[in-house]
Motif scaffolding. Sequence first.
Motif, mmCIF file in Angstrom:
data_model
loop_
_atom_site.group_PDB
_atom_site.id
_atom_site.type_symbol
_atom_site.label_atom_id
_atom_site.label_comp_id
_atom_site.label_asym_id
_atom_site.label_seq_id
_atom_site.Cartn_x
_atom_site.Cartn_y
_atom_site.Cartn_z
ATOM 1 N N PRO A 48 0.801 -1.231 0.000
ATOM 2 C CA PRO A 48 0.000 0.000 0.000
ATOM 3 C C PRO A 48 0.830 1.277 0.000
ATOM 4 C CG PRO A 48 -0.169 -1.140 2.118
ATOM 5 C CD PRO A 48 0.514 -2.072 1.176
ATOM 6 N N PHE A 49 1.980 1.270 0.679
ATOM 7 C CA PHE A 49 2.824 2.475 0.691
ATOM 8 C C PHE A 49 3.386 2.767 -0.700
ATOM 9 C CE2 PHE A 49 3.943 1.747 5.444
ATOM 10 C CZ PHE A 49 2.790 2.412 5.817
ATOM 11 N N ILE A 50 3.860 1.732 -1.387
ATOM 12 C CA ILE A 50 4.396 1.938 -2.734
ATOM 13 C C ILE A 50 3.293 2.452 -3.662
ATOM 14 C CG2 ILE A 50 5.267 0.731 -4.782
ATOM 15 C CD1 ILE A 50 6.909 -1.040 -2.861
ATOM 16 N N GLU A 51 2.136 1.844 -3.593
ATOM 17 C CA GLU A 51 1.022 2.277 -4.444
ATOM 18 C C GLU A 51 0.635 3.722 -4.156
ATOM 19 O OE1 GLU A 51 -3.005 0.243 -6.204
ATOM 20 O OE2 GLU A 51 -2.440 -0.231 -4.148
ATOM 21 N N GLN A 52 0.610 4.076 -2.884
ATOM 22 C CA GLN A 52 0.261 5.438 -2.481
ATOM 23 C C GLN A 52 1.245 6.450 -3.064
ATOM 24 O OE1 GLN A 52 0.287 5.914 1.790
ATOM 25 N NE2 GLN A 52 0.634 8.110 1.659
ATOM 26 N N HIS A 53 2.537 6.154 -2.942
ATOM 27 C CA HIS A 53 3.539 7.112 -3.405
ATOM 28 C C HIS A 53 3.631 7.157 -4.925
ATOM 29 C CE1 HIS A 53 4.863 8.359 0.501
ATOM 30 N NE2 HIS A 53 5.070 7.108 0.875
ATOM 31 N N PHE A 113 9.255 1.707 6.713
ATOM 32 C CA PHE A 113 8.844 1.189 5.413
ATOM 33 C C PHE A 113 8.264 2.276 4.515
ATOM 34 C CE2 PHE A 113 7.993 -2.685 8.192
ATOM 35 C CZ PHE A 113 9.260 -3.192 7.992
ATOM 36 N N LYS A 114 7.681 3.320 5.113
ATOM 37 C CA LYS A 114 7.151 4.407 4.291
ATOM 38 C C LYS A 114 8.272 5.086 3.519
ATOM 39 C CE LYS A 114 3.004 5.680 6.920
ATOM 40 N NZ LYS A 114 2.327 6.786 7.652
ATOM 41 N N ALA A 115 9.389 5.292 4.171
ATOM 42 C CA ALA A 115 10.526 5.930 3.507
ATOM 43 C C ALA A 115 11.087 5.024 2.418
ATOM 44 C CB ALA A 115 11.612 6.263 4.532
ATOM 45 N N GLU A 116 11.166 3.725 2.702
ATOM 46 C CA GLU A 116 11.671 2.778 1.710
ATOM 47 C C GLU A 116 10.742 2.730 0.501
ATOM 48 O OE1 GLU A 116 13.332 -1.829 1.599
ATOM 49 O OE2 GLU A 116 11.701 -1.309 2.973
ATOM 50 N N ALA A 117 9.438 2.660 0.766
ATOM 51 C CA ALA A 117 8.466 2.612 -0.320
ATOM 52 C C ALA A 117 8.496 3.895 -1.144
ATOM 53 C CB ALA A 117 7.071 2.389 0.259
ATOM 54 N N ALA A 118 8.612 5.030 -0.478
ATOM 55 C CA ALA A 118 8.634 6.307 -1.184
ATOM 56 C C ALA A 118 9.860 6.433 -2.074
ATOM 57 C CB ALA A 118 8.590 7.460 -0.180
ATOM 58 N N ALA A 119 11.011 5.988 -1.572
ATOM 59 C CA ALA A 119 12.235 6.048 -2.371
ATOM 60 C C ALA A 119 12.140 5.123 -3.577
ATOM 61 C CB ALA A 119 13.441 5.691 -1.510
ATOM 62 N N ALA A 120 11.566 3.922 -3.387
ATOM 63 C CA ALA A 120 11.407 2.990 -4.510
ATOM 64 C C ALA A 120 10.452 3.548 -5.553
ATOM 65 C CB ALA A 120 10.902 1.643 -3.998
ATOM 66 N N ALA A 121 9.358 4.146 -5.093
ATOM 67 C CA ALA A 121 8.405 4.742 -6.031
ATOM 68 C C ALA A 121 9.048 5.872 -6.813
ATOM 69 C CB ALA A 121 7.179 5.244 -5.269
ATOM 70 N N ALA A 122 9.825 6.720 -6.120
ATOM 71 C CA ALA A 122 10.495 7.834 -6.790
ATOM 72 C C ALA A 122 11.478 7.328 -7.842
ATOM 73 C CB ALA A 122 11.211 8.708 -5.763
#
Length: 360
Positions: free
Chosen positions: A55-60, A278-287
């Motif tokens: 969900p975090f990756i999808e959100q970002h 995990f939010k930071a990890e997901a956000a960096a991967a999405a970016a």
Amino acid sequence: MRTRIRHVVAALVAGLMTIPLAACGGDDEAGADSFTVGLLLPSRALPRWEHSDKPFIEQHLKKLCPRCTMEYANAENDATRQLHQVTSMITKGVGVLILDAADTRALRSSIRQAQQEGIPVVAYDRLAEGPISGYVSFDGEEVGKLQGEALLKAMGEKADDENVVMMNGDPTSPNAASYRKGALSVLKGKTKIAKSYDNLGWTTANAYANMSAAVSALGPDRIGGVLAANDAIAAGVIAALKAAHVRELPPITGQDAELAAVQRVIRGEQYMTVYKPFKAEAAAAAAMAVALGRGEDARDIATTAIDSPTTRNIPSVLLTPTAVTADTIKQTLVKDGVYSVDQICTRELQPACDEAGLTR
């Protein structure tokens, strides 16, 4: 746009857990994007994959690229299944892949196939082999160091006379090797490592079996500490020790800050866990995925570069983990909104939560 995303990741590495909408570009700029990001996660064995990372990756992704879509698949801890999933996504024409490999070696041919089709691959959480375009994770050796340091602190002055059992992760994961290396860099020469086990699949069941073997070999009262690589392994360790009628549990480490583990820490059954935002990890991967999908350079997102067994100078983001004990839950997990006090402190745990300062 590159500069804006780079600023987002820099803010995350500094400790911010969300991406400001201003960093996503205006509607006109974002409207030009319409590619699909394929997300492949390794299993459902750990709650974090489905409940946090996905969900975090999808959100970002939606914040950075509103018209982009996401195709998702879970390997169920089966490398062959994940091979087919990657092939399927390539056939469907995804623009970029975010891949957490069930087996980092087995996916090498699939990653090469993606590259040949012009599809960049971002290795997520585990450093997959093959021609990947970027990597996002946490500093694995630092995770092990935090666990080792916490274990020595918990054992105190008697650490050098105590038997420590190493309950390592899955040997097919390069993360497991990093965790073990970091832990050993702290523990060697300061305590006795009496037994060491690998736990295939990172499962609680395998950890239970291995810890039961350790108890049989060493005796239930001759284990001074357990270096458990993650929280699922810690759960198996604790269950095995209880089954052996060990009344006073030795200090036991963990990782992933799962809710059940945090409650075990409050209860006094598990000494610590390692929190990886995990939010930071997901956000960096999405970016990184969005930048690559737009044809930009992953180095605009990366904060460092590392080598895999097959590829050199991979643009990477390695985030910093944090040790969590009973007296630091409030200023880490609760402060960052990972869990509320109400989620952690069930009725049964109220007295322990009061003692830990969570309810004050």
